[in-house]
Enzyme design. Structure first.
Site, PDB file in Angstrom:
ATOM      1  N   ASP A  39      10.455  55.284  64.500  1.00 47.17           N
ATOM      2  CA  ASP A  39      11.422  54.587  63.642  1.00 47.17           C
ATOM      3  C   ASP A  39      12.610  55.479  63.325  1.00 47.17           C
ATOM      4  OD1 ASP A  39      10.149  52.255  63.500  1.00 47.17           O
ATOM      5  OD2 ASP A  39       9.614  52.339  61.383  1.00 47.17           O
ATOM      6  N   HIS A  75      14.318  55.483  51.809  1.00 41.65           N
ATOM      7  CA  HIS A  75      12.918  55.674  52.216  1.00 41.65           C
ATOM      8  C   HIS A  75      12.544  57.143  52.440  1.00 41.65           C
ATOM      9  CE1 HIS A  75      12.236  51.443  52.493  1.00 41.65           C
ATOM     10  NE2 HIS A  75      13.096  51.266  53.480  1.00 41.65           N
ATOM     11  N   ASP A 128      17.945  46.315  47.995  1.00 35.92           N
ATOM     12  CA  ASP A 128      17.586  46.249  49.413  1.00 35.92           C
ATOM     13  C   ASP A 128      16.355  45.338  49.508  1.00 35.92           C
ATOM     14  OD1 ASP A 128      18.070  48.485  51.897  1.00 35.92           O
ATOM     15  OD2 ASP A 128      16.176  47.408  51.977  1.00 35.92           O
ATOM     16  N   PHE A 151      13.796  45.476  43.540  1.00 41.09           N
ATOM     17  CA  PHE A 151      13.489  44.080  43.850  1.00 41.09           C
ATOM     18  C   PHE A 151      13.312  44.015  45.361  1.00 41.09           C
ATOM     19  CE2 PHE A 151      16.149  44.301  40.147  1.00 41.09           C
ATOM     20  CZ  PHE A 151      15.640  43.372  39.264  1.00 41.09           C
ATOM     21  N   TYR A 201      21.034  44.972  58.848  1.00 42.40           N
ATOM     22  CA  TYR A 201      20.892  45.104  60.296  1.00 42.40           C
ATOM     23  C   TYR A 201      21.582  44.002  61.079  1.00 42.40           C
ATOM     24  CZ  TYR A 201      17.829  48.375  58.197  1.00 42.40           C
ATOM     25  OH  TYR A 201      17.357  49.383  57.393  1.00 42.40           O
TER      26      TYR A 201
END
Lengths: 661, 404
Positions: free
Chosen positions: B100, B142, B177, B199, B303
């Protein structure tokens, strides 16, 4: 209506894989048009409780209990019936992908991750809604909760800096955090900036006229002007103003340095046509692997300039054409598909005979009238469901009522043997202490149709029957076979008693069953029309069953082969077998002298009371008769002597009595 | 100094480096830094560029990254390149770099720019030199202390918040996000000086965290707030949960700075499953703006790049309090926005699986947790030896509390 029949990616749907089984619940991941014009749906599978093993269900229930502790109290007090129906609403997500024809879709439903704030009852009240909280791996046969974890420890948390001064920054200017490129608080008006932009673009157009490379590629003046209006020139113009402290005169002179008028080109403009061709060729060969493209096709370019060019190239006509081609290819990938309502009758639908409902009541709700009926369960049982219960079965994979309350309702109906529903027995409903595992084992032993059903009292059960005289009165329950027994209470009492008086006799007198050979010989005398050969054949089958049965400490009930047990006139079987009287069974396989097979035996049997039997009955004391009725598998001890003698063959009716179901 | 104008117009500082758009994660990878450039070009042609202070951030250095990240992880990020990957297979596994989070050309510089912009924005807010700082190259929520995750390598948000904490007692982090802001939540899980509110879609969705029951630990208990959502969230529902929750959080926590992660994958998105429009997404910013607290606005996911550019352009306009026409201006990437070439997008017809009942129940539960908070928890003022303050150059002196 149309929108309800329009199925999109991400929808949860019912799929019909087989007409008689419940629907499968799936989530559409992809819709692809096949070459034959059909639509195939790539789906994620959800599993129902009935699809996963009992041991896993135990685990799942434990997880649910943990979760319930977090739940609002109101939701935990569910009636047995509600629990039963709720079990039909629980699914297990899997990561298994499947491909199915879209025409098998039978409607939409909704599947949501159960949240602890939710009232479980809300799922009961809404149709076509399911929930899940666990993920099932069908390959490994495991369940897991899909919940990530925030880790705690110095390896994970940030070190919090002390507060220097809450009132704000008192330090000096930060040396080098950033470089300003535009300040909106400048002296210039919007108009002045716009004017300067036009000047800058004009200079750019002129520079292109001077630049021989550009003048060849952009013969038309307006093309040059357009090139001079691209974003790179605009950005540069503003930066130029800022660098000259928003002094227009200074900025203009910086646009025309001694080296000539300023020329700003982006990658789109900078690349030569041959480079552009190379790029397109490379893109076809390597796809968007720009590292390879650079190495093999454009080694003089940097990755950054290739990437920049690529994103600009995507706005060009050539790309748009390519995209159209690709779009045509991708036509197979659908976003939604219209599936009309399925109207074909289900093969299980019972064709109405003169509009009359001649048959049993609905297995699910015991109603006797319905506009449609569907056969349900093993075909030989003739069970059926009303239209409502049928839909419930298809959607939720069970019957509306839990087995225990169905048993109660069935009080007036005869027992139909074991049925699938027994699988869904809620842990505490305790259908009957004596029934543990019975039906299933019986099935396994005899390979018989589902109706074969006998009660198997394990050693522990028998022990419990004797021990737990406080909570469990055997006489009471034997008279009320449909009353639920609190198995937990019995277990508890049993444990207490076992621990308090460890010297309880755990030995039971071993039941003496006649050896196999005796049974077979009797069988032969009973059925003289059976050839030795056929008996031998069936003997091997009987033998294996008998072995299994005895190993498991079962009563050797005539559950296998031609030995039958009737539920309703239990007195008959053994007694008559013993004294060699007649009992004849079934659809006439004997007539054809067919080999007895454990699987093709029917369960329905008839006890024919001959004169001889009546005679015997008269001779037996009424108390013996009663005891025999209660212990159908026992020999009659006080049997009049003569009855034990093998009867003369002439008394046997050589023709079997044939009964049709 | 800060211009607090409740009328809507605010001073905005915008951070951008023209190199950012040329970073390429690899073939087929959904993360495209190019979207930041598309946003930038739209801002220019909408005339918004001229209305804010534009900065080119300096690259942050390894030492600044190590204020949060472990030294060996940063050292690894610094050394790894596509051409030496084979020498690092073990470390790549350890730091979750490879699939990833691929190794690409210019990876470390990309992290430096994203981190540099966010830290610079935080410093700007610390200096009271702006009301709003924007870094669309940031918001990589992240990334963990010693681990890359979900297309994020260096957690610029954590670095920026650490910077803000030097001059702000309480910092509120809001994450809209579609994915859970796990990296930021984890970094501040045990402190009451940062409250994280996220959220996100929850349930069989990356990164798997963000359960309603995750509320923080230790001193940080009740200072992490998670709103798990289901597929198909629309503008109306989002507003109905976002506004009351943020109102309550503001009331109870009273932060002096807000960091807003504006991940645009909560719009109709290639990897998302919500159904917000640009307007609905920007309503969150509009609402946060009303509290008159300095905001650091960061990017994040997103994206379907044309929609990301639309969203962040519009949100920049909202930050500035400027109205912009729906008709998109011509720009280098104009063709990306066909066939309608409009700024705003319509919601899709996907069904919303979040029932009012569900949302209200969750909201109720979160309010119960919020009631556990003491009003505006104080931190003890740290005793700072005078020489540390005098020694001037703010960051360096304060970087390392151990030194004092």
């Amino acid at each position: 209506m149309a929108s309800s029949n329009m199925y999109r990616i991400g929808d949860y749907v019912y799929f019909e894989n087989s007409p008689s089984n419940p629907y499968s619940i799936r989530r559409i991941e992809e819709l692809n048009k096949t070459s034959s014009g059909n639509v195939e749906a790539k789906v994620i599978c959800f599993y129902r409780r009935r699809d996963i093993s009992n041991s896993l269900l135990l685990l799942a229930d434990k997880h649910a209990k943990d979760m319930e502790e977090d739940m609002d109290e109101a939701s935990t007090d569910l009636s047995e019936n509600e629990r039963h129906q709720l079990n039909h609403k629980e699914l297990y997500l899997s990561r298994q992908l499947d491909s199915l024809p879209a025409t098998y879709i039978r409607g939409k439903c909704s599947v949501t991750l159960l949240n602890e704030t939710e009232d479980l009852k809300s799922y009961l009240n809404k149709s076509d809604t399911f929930f899940y909280s666990l993920v099932y791996d069908p390959a490994q046969k495991t369940l897991l909760a899909d919940r990530g974890e925030i880790r705690v420890g110095c390896k994970y948390q940030a070190e919090i800096p002390p507060l220097i001064n809450e009132n704000g920054y008192d330090g000096k200017e930060d040396e080098s955090r950033e470089e300003m490129v535009w300040n909106p608080n400048n002296e210039l008006s919007k108009q002045q900036v716009d004017q300067f932009m036009v000047i800058s673009r004009s200079v750019g157009t002129f520079a292109r006229a001077l630049d021989c490379n550009s003048s060849i590629r952009q013969p038309a003046l307006h093309v040059s002007a357009a090139a001079a209006s691209r974003d790179i020139t605009l950005f540069h113009t503003l930066t130029c103003l800022h660098k000259n402290k928003y002094n227009i005169a200074d900025a203009i002179s910086s646009l025309v340095p001694k080296t000539g008028p300023m020329l700003c080109k982006d990658e789109m403009e900078d690349w030569s046509p041959s480079e552009a061709n190379l790029f397109e060729e490379a893109l076809e060969k390597y796809g968007k692997d720009f590292l390879d493209i650079k190495q093999d096709f454009l080694p003089w370019k940097t990755i950054a300039s290739i990437v920049e060019y690529y994103y600009m190239w995507k706005t060009s006509d050539r790309y748009v054409q390519q995209k159209k081609l690709k779009a045509a290819e991708a036509e197979g990938k659908l976003k939604q598909v219209y599936i009309p309502n399925y109207n074909k009758p289900n093969p299980n639908l019972i064709k109405p005979v003169n509009g009359e409902s001649n048959g049993k009541a609905c297995e699910g709700c015991f109603c006797t009238s319905s506009f449609q009926w569907y056969t349900w369960g093993p075909p030989n049982m003739g069970c059926r469901l009303c239209a409502t219960c049928w839909m419930y079965w298809k959607k939720y994979g069970g019957l509306k009522m839990p087995p225990s309350s169905r048993l109660e309702r069935m009080h007036n109906h005869k027992i139909k043997g074991t049925d699938k529903e027994l699988r869904y027995r809620p842990p505490n409903s305790g259908v009957a202490i004596v029934a543990t595992g019975g039906p299933h084992r019986a099935q396994r032993i005899s390979h018989k149709t589902k109706q074969a059903f006998f009660l198997n009292a394990t050693k522990l059960t028998r022990l419990a029957r004797r021990l737990c005289n406080e909570t469990f009165s055997i006489r009471h329950y034997s008279r009320r076979p449909f009353e639920a027994i609190n198995i937990a209470a019995i277990k508890a009492e049993c444990q207490v008693r076992l621990s308090s008086s460890p010297k309880v006799t755990t030995k039971f007198p071993q039941k003496k069953w006649p050896p196999l050979s005796v049974v077979v010989v009797r069988l032969l005398t009973l059925r003289p029309q059976l050839t030795h050969q056929s008996v031998k054949k069936s003997l091997s089958k009987i033998k294996t069953s008998v072995e299994v049965a005895t190993n498991n400490n079962h009563h050797l009930l005539p559950s296998s082969g031609s030995l039958k047990r009737s539920h309703h006139n239990g007195i008959a079987g053994q007694k008559m077998g013993d004294n060699g009287s007649i009992y004849r069974v079934s659809n006439g396989p004997q007539k054809k002298k067919r080999c007895l097979n454990s699987t093709d035996a029917s369960d329905d049997m008839l006890f024919v009371c001959t004169d001889r039997i009546r005679d015997i009955r008269k001779r037996i004391k009424s108390s013996d008769q009663r005891s025999a009725a209660r212990k159908p598998t026992k020999f009659l001890i006080n049997m009049p002597k003569f009855a034990m003698k093998p009867p003369p063959t002439k008394h046997i009716n050589p023709e079997p009595i044939v009964i049709d179901d | 100094m800060a211009l607090s104008n409740p009328g809507g117009s605010r001073k905005v500082c915008y951070y951008y480096d023209s190199d950012i758009g040329n970073n390429y994660y690899g073939q087929g990878h959904p993360m495209k830094p190019h979207r930041i450039r598309m946003t930038h070009n739209l801002l220019l042609n909408y005339g918004l560029y001229r209305k804010m202070e534009i900065y080119r951030p300096h690259k942050c250095n390894a030492e600044e990254m190590s204020r949060y990240h472990s030294d060996d992880y940063i050292k690894f990020l610094r050394s790894i390149r596509p051409d030496n990957m084979s020498e690092y297979t073990k470390q790549m596994q350890r730091f979750n770099v490879g699939e990833d989070c691929p190794v690409f050309d210019g990876l470390y510089e990309f992290c430096q720019l994203s981190g540099g912009g966010s830290i610079a924005g935080a410093v700007k807010i610390n200096k009271h030199q702006t009301d709003i700082a924007i870094n669309w190259a940031g918001g990589l929520h992240h990334a963990k202390k010693s681990e890359a995750s979900g297309f994020c390598y260096v957690n610029d948000i954590v670095l920026a918040i650490l910077e803000l904490l030097k001059y702000h007692q309480r910092v509120l982090y809001i994450d809209i996000d579609i994915h859970h802001g796990d990296g930021v939540e984890e970094a501040f899980y045990t402190t009451d000086r940062v409250m994280t509110v996220s959220f996100h879609k929850y349930g069989e969705y990356f990164p798997g965290t963000g359960d309603l029951r995750d509320i923080g630990a230790g001193k940080g208990k009740y200072y992490a707030l998670n709103f798990p959502l289901r597929d198909g969230m629309d503008d109306e529902c989002y507003e109905q949960i976002f506004q009351p929750v943020i109102t309550k959080v503001m009331e109870y926590y009273q932060p002096s700075a807000v960091v807003l992660q504006c991940g645009a994958d909560s719009l109709g998105d290639r990897l998302g499953c919500f159904n917000l429009t640009v307007k609905g997404h920007a309503k969150c910013l509009e609402y946060v703006k009303k509290f008159n607290v300095p905001i650091l606005m960061l990017g994040g996911g997103g994206y379907t790049i044309r929609n990301v550019a639309r969203c962040w352009t519009y949100e920049t306009a909202v930050a500035l309090g400027q109205e912009i026409p729906n008709e998109l201006p011509y720009n280098d990437y104009f063709e990306y926005f066909g066939p309608d070439f409009k700024l705003h997008i319509s919601p899709s017809n996907m069904s919303n699986q979040n029932t009012m009942e569900y949302l209200q129940k969750i909201r109720q539960r979160l309010f119960e947790n919020l009631r556990m908070l003491p009003h505006a928890p104080g931190v003890q003022m740290q005793d700072i030896p005078p020489d540390a303050v005098v020694s001037g150059s703010d960051d360096e002196a304060m970087d390392d509390p151990d030194k004092k």
